[in-house]
Scaffold this active site. Structure first.
Site, PDB file in Angstrom:
ATOM      1  N   THR A  14      -0.193  -0.554  -8.430  1.00  0.00           N
ATOM      2  CA  THR A  14      -0.569  -1.255  -9.744  1.00  0.00           C
ATOM      3  C   THR A  14       0.052  -0.503 -10.875  1.00  0.00           C
ATOM      4  OG1 THR A  14      -2.739  -2.001  -8.784  1.00  0.00           O
ATOM      5  CG2 THR A  14      -2.563  -1.841 -11.138  1.00  0.00           C
ATOM      6  N   SER A  62      -0.073  -0.953  -2.127  1.00  0.00           N
ATOM      7  CA  SER A  62      -0.383   0.079  -0.992  1.00  0.00           C
ATOM      8  C   SER A  62      -1.451  -0.645   0.058  1.00  0.00           C
ATOM      9  CB  SER A  62      -1.082   1.333  -1.601  1.00  0.00           C
ATOM     10  OG  SER A  62      -2.208   1.100  -2.032  1.00  0.00           O
TER      11      SER A  62
HETATM   12  N1  ASP Z   1      -3.423  -3.247  -4.478  1.00  0.00           N
HETATM   13  C1  ASP Z   1      -3.134  -2.043  -5.440  1.00  0.00           C
HETATM   14  C2  ASP Z   1      -2.324  -1.110  -4.429  1.00  0.00           C
HETATM   15  O1  ASP Z   1      -3.114  -0.363  -3.922  1.00  0.00           O
HETATM   16  C3  ASP Z   1      -4.235  -1.447  -6.132  1.00  0.00           C
HETATM   17  C4  ASP Z   1      -3.873  -0.379  -7.201  1.00  0.00           C
HETATM   18  O2  ASP Z   1      -2.764   0.338  -7.046  1.00  0.00           O
HETATM   19  O3  ASP Z   1      -4.755  -0.281  -7.911  1.00  0.00           O
HETATM   20  O4  ASP Z   1      -1.038  -0.911  -4.666  1.00  0.00           O
END
Ligand code: ASP
Length: 317
Positions: A14, A62
């Protein structure tokens, strides 16, 4: 004297995410902005007295973390750790599996320099993004003399790889070290430590490093799955996994490592058949306290996801 360097490795998340609207904190696409652009947007980081080296190791959300990315990341981290002029490493990472990558790198490499994972809960396009401050704070930790081990920095808090867990779906301060407590805080760029840097672990290297570096082997990491205890838990999932050739099973047990008798029987059968079984707890705090008559070994305080990483590394040997 050669200028000391801080290396900043990008893996996505993110922190590198973009949304169509500055007020959208959930409907964004992760892993869009390159690491150079993220660094360039932080003037005080650009003006750091350290030489900055940036490298895009991956660009993934991730939730989709893969063994291939882990292998590449471990290789690049090892490469930079070996350079005398490198003071520390920062890794930008998604929050979802950050704790798994942190334990993977800590158990594998046991670095005596700081390797600091950082992240964001809001995309880079947010009206008030949290990523830039987290990167700045992570860089302060990476530059700190005497810092060591794999660490995580989020919302001004420094966590160790062993204890850190994502505990909130939305809040900016999304991580906790549970009852171990954080290692310290970053306040105005200065560190206030509340306990020692993470203790050295027995690194799984060099066997695991050799395994991971071998591209063919990297396609077939040891298969370790997680099963859970809950009301009505039975033998079916465990039996199916054993029939499917699983090499290790971590059970997210209830409370102090307790298991429904049907699941327990299935896990004991799996263990007797040569599958490595480890008992962790699904409780957020505390650890499974070993007892004299335990038939299934406990995870020595590791959460289910980290116990899985640990078991995979052990099985590589
Ligand atoms: N889905 C995102 C990731 O883990 C969530 C984040 O980074 O806050 O890449």
């Amino acid at each position: 004297m050669t200028k000391k360097k801080i290396v900043i490795l990008g893996t996505g998340g993110t922190i590198a995410g973009t949304a169509d609207s500055a007020s959208d904190h959930t409907g964004y696409t992760a892993a869009q902005v390159g690491i150079e652009q993220l660094v360039a947007a932080i003037p005080s980081l650009r003006d750091s007295p350290f030489g900055l080296v940036t490298e895009q190791v991956a660009q993934v959300d991730s939730k989709d973390m893969s063994f291939a990315v882990w292998a590449k990341l471990a290789a690049r981290v090892s490469h930079f750790l070996a350079q005398a002029e490198v003071q520390g490493i920062v890794i930008t990472h998604g929050t979802d599996t950050l704790e798994e990558t942190a334990w993977f790198l800590h158990a594998l490499l046991n670095p005596d320099k700081p390797v600091v994972l950082t992240c964001a809960m809001r995309p880079a396009t947010a009206l008030v993004p949290d990523g830039p401050q987290n990167m700045l704070d992570a860089s302060a930790v990476a530059a700190f003399p005497g810092a060591r081990g794999v660490l995580a920095v989020c919302a001004g808090v420094i966590h160790g790889a062993r204890d850190v867990q994502k505990v909130h779906t939305y809040r900016l301060d999304a991580f906790s070290s549970g009852d171990a407590g954080p290692i310290g805080y970053i306040e105005e760029g200065r560190l206030r430590l509340t306990r020692n840097w993470p203790e050295a672990v027995i690194p799984r290297a060099p066997v695991a490093i050799k395994f991971i570096a071998n591209q063919e082997a990297a396609l077939a990491w040891p298969r370790v799955e997680i099963v859970m205890n809950y009301a009505g838990a039975g033998a079916a999932v465990t039996s199916a996994l054993v029939a499917d050739g699983v090499q290790g099973l971590v059970v997210a047990a209830t409370g102090n490592g307790t298991l429904h008798h049907e699941l327990e029987a299935a896990l004991q059968l799996a263990q007797a058949a040569g599958v490595r079984v480890v008992r962790a707890t699904r409780c957020f705090e505390g650890r499974v306290i070993p007892g004299a008559g335990d038939l299934l070994p406990d995870s020595q305080g590791l959460t289910p996801v980290k116990a899985r990483v640990d078991l995979m590394l052990q099985l590589m040997g």
